[in-house]
Scaffold this active site. Structure first.
Site, mmCIF file in Angstrom:
data_model
loop_
_atom_site.group_PDB
_atom_site.id
_atom_site.type_symbol
_atom_site.label_atom_id
_atom_site.label_comp_id
_atom_site.label_asym_id
_atom_site.label_seq_id
_atom_site.Cartn_x
_atom_site.Cartn_y
_atom_site.Cartn_z
ATOM 1 N N ASP A 441 -2.119 5.837 1.830
ATOM 2 C CA ASP A 441 -2.689 5.422 0.553
ATOM 3 C C ASP A 441 -2.571 3.902 0.457
ATOM 4 O OD1 ASP A 441 -3.315 4.875 -2.088
ATOM 5 O OD2 ASP A 441 -2.170 6.564 -2.906
ATOM 6 N N HIS A 442 -3.727 3.203 0.470
ATOM 7 C CA HIS A 442 -3.709 1.749 0.518
ATOM 8 C C HIS A 442 -3.226 1.123 -0.790
ATOM 9 C CE1 HIS A 442 -4.199 -1.786 2.702
ATOM 10 N NE2 HIS A 442 -5.450 -1.694 3.121
ATOM 11 N N ARG A 443 -3.122 1.917 -1.858
ATOM 12 C CA ARG A 443 -2.516 1.399 -3.085
ATOM 13 C C ARG A 443 -1.020 1.193 -2.901
ATOM 14 N NH1 ARG A 443 -4.112 6.062 -7.216
ATOM 15 N NH2 ARG A 443 -3.154 7.180 -5.478
#
Length: 471
Positions: A441-443
């Protein structure tokens, strides 16, 4: 989840058998109207979005009505069965014959008197399980013998009973009899001291020799039969399309994957590595006395490698709290293992996997896989995961771009391990090679952190001695 509609009638509602579940499908009824039930007796099996669960009823009485037929999806809180609690001390024969419209009463002989039910036992949910005090009636569609010459067979000797009135049989034999629908009280035991054996149960369900066909039977059999409807999903000749209802685990998986794919920005990175040393270590561990009786395979060392990589990069064990706009760092690892089951994809997880030794991790993996294959994974076992491993290599593929399990930060896909030409010590040699893919998850995880985790896993699997030096 019980209500009393009047002084004699109690209603049992569909309970929430898992955290936050809103509905469940009724897979199988174990009782019918007129049957006597006891407190803690399992009356049905239901399938939620997470698992199949047996439901015990919390009171004694006589079944008056089944509100929904098998195959119906019911919302949590809806009444599924009504029981006459005033008639609990009577017999099924004396109970009013109240048949629901949705579940037609099949034609069947009157049930024989049953053994006294046992005490309550623990189950996944509810009030505990008692041995069923009823014999399951034939469902609609069961073959009923044609009325021909009437023969009265000599009464067979009955199985001896213990002090509770139950036939003598070991727990595995009881489970086998339950699965095959065999009444133990009707069997003639062949084991020592009158104990019923597995062979006795199998013999009870073996097809009997076909009797001579009388003229009356020929006339009955010659009558045209109604066509039998095909089971859902069965392909018939000439049929170009088949529609299969989406429900249960498949429905929940679809909703979760769509939600994850369009909520968490996915990034996937790949690395191809030489795992020859890891495969040699697997063979050595299989012969190790400390690992005897445990499940030892490449997945075990891959799981341990991922846990070590997370320990070196703890920021990856996190989740995104959209409501609070916070990143929740988790100082533990509940390691999920994606498992394909007949009901669909499930992801049970090993709680606190980071704290387990290699033998403990092997034991937990073996138990997780066996439970999933039997369809007995509990809803709690599929909650609270942090990262997941999906072993797509068992299907012979090199790798994939896995979708995150909702609420988790990363998922590692492991491809097939194949013998390939590889440059080793300056020469091209055949080596065992695989490809890993890490989606995150790039968040929560930026490119540097994700790359470090994947590189650490790869380095450990190339040189498994790092399991010691890095751990």
């Amino acid at each position: 989840m019980t209500t009393m509609t009047d002084a004699a009638l109690a209603e049992f509602k569909m309970p929430d058998v898992g955290e936050g579940l809103t509905e469940a499908e009724i897979l199988k009824w174990y009782v019918q109207p007129g049957d006597v039930v006891t407190d803690g007796q399992v009356v049905c099996e239901v399938e939620t979005a997470k698992a199949a669960v047996e439901l015990p009823i919390p009171f004694n009485g006589v079944v008056q009505e089944l509100r929904f037929p098998e195959g119906t999806t019911v919302d949590v809180g809806q009444v599924i069965i009504a029981v006459d609690v005033a008639g609990g001390s009577g017999s099924a024969a004396s109970a009013p014959a109240v048949a629901p419209v949705s579940v037609p009463e099949p034609t069947a002989p009157e049930p024989e008197p049953e053994a006294e039910p046992k005490g309550r036992q623990p189950v996944l949910v509810g009030y505990g399980v008692s041995e069923a005090s009823t014999k399951r009636r034939p469902r609609k569609g069961d073959v009923v013998a044609a009325p021909a010459a009437v023969t009265v067979p000599a009464p067979e000797p009955q199985a001896p009973a213990n002090g509770n009135g139950r036939p003598l049989a070991k727990p595995p034999v009881r489970k086998l009899a339950k699965d095959l629908g065999v009444d133990l009280a009707s069997l003639t035991p062949s084991g020592p001291d009158g104990v019923i054996t597995r062979e006795d149960v199998h013999a009870a369900v073996a097809p009997a020799p076909e009797p001579a066909v009388t003229q009356v039977q020929v006339q009955v059999l010659a009558q045209p039969q109604e066509p039998v409807a095909a089971a859902p999903g069965v392909v018939q000749d000439g049929v170009r399309e088949t529609r299969i209802p989406v429900k249960g685990v498949r429905k929940a998986t679809a909703a979760a994957m769509v939600g994850s794919a369009f909520t968490a920005p996915h990034v996937t990175e790949f690395v191809t590595i030489d795992v020859t040393r890891t495969m040699k270590l697997v063979e050595e561990l299989k012969a190790d006395k400390e690992m005897q009786g445990l499940r030892v395979n490449p997945l075990l060392l891959i799981a341990k490698a991922l846990l070590v990589a997370i320990k070196r990069n703890p920021e990856i064990s996190a989740s995104w709290d959209e409501a609070a706009q916070e990143i929740v760092r988790k100082h533990y690892v509940n390691l999920g293992i994606a498992a394909a089951t007949p009901r669909g994809l499930i992801v049970p997880n090993i709680k606190d996997a980071h704290a387990k030794t290699l033998p403990e991790l092997a034991s937990a993996l073996g138990e997780l896989v066996a439970t999933a294959r039997e369809g007995k994974t509990s809803p709690g076992a599929m909650q609270g995961g942090t990262v997941t491993i999906t072993n797509v290599g068992v299907f012979g593929v090199d790798t994939g771009t896995p979708i995150l399990n909702p609420g988790e930060s990363a998922i590692l896909a492991v491809g097939a391990i194949k013998l390939q030409p590889w440059v080793h010590k300056g020469k091209v040699k055949p080596r065992q090679v695989t490809t890993l893919a890490l989606s995150f998850d790039h968040r929560l995880v930026d490119g540097e952190l994700g790359s470090k985790v994947l590189a650490d896993v790869a380095a450990i699997l190339e040189q498994p001695k790092r399991l010691i030096t890095w751990a």
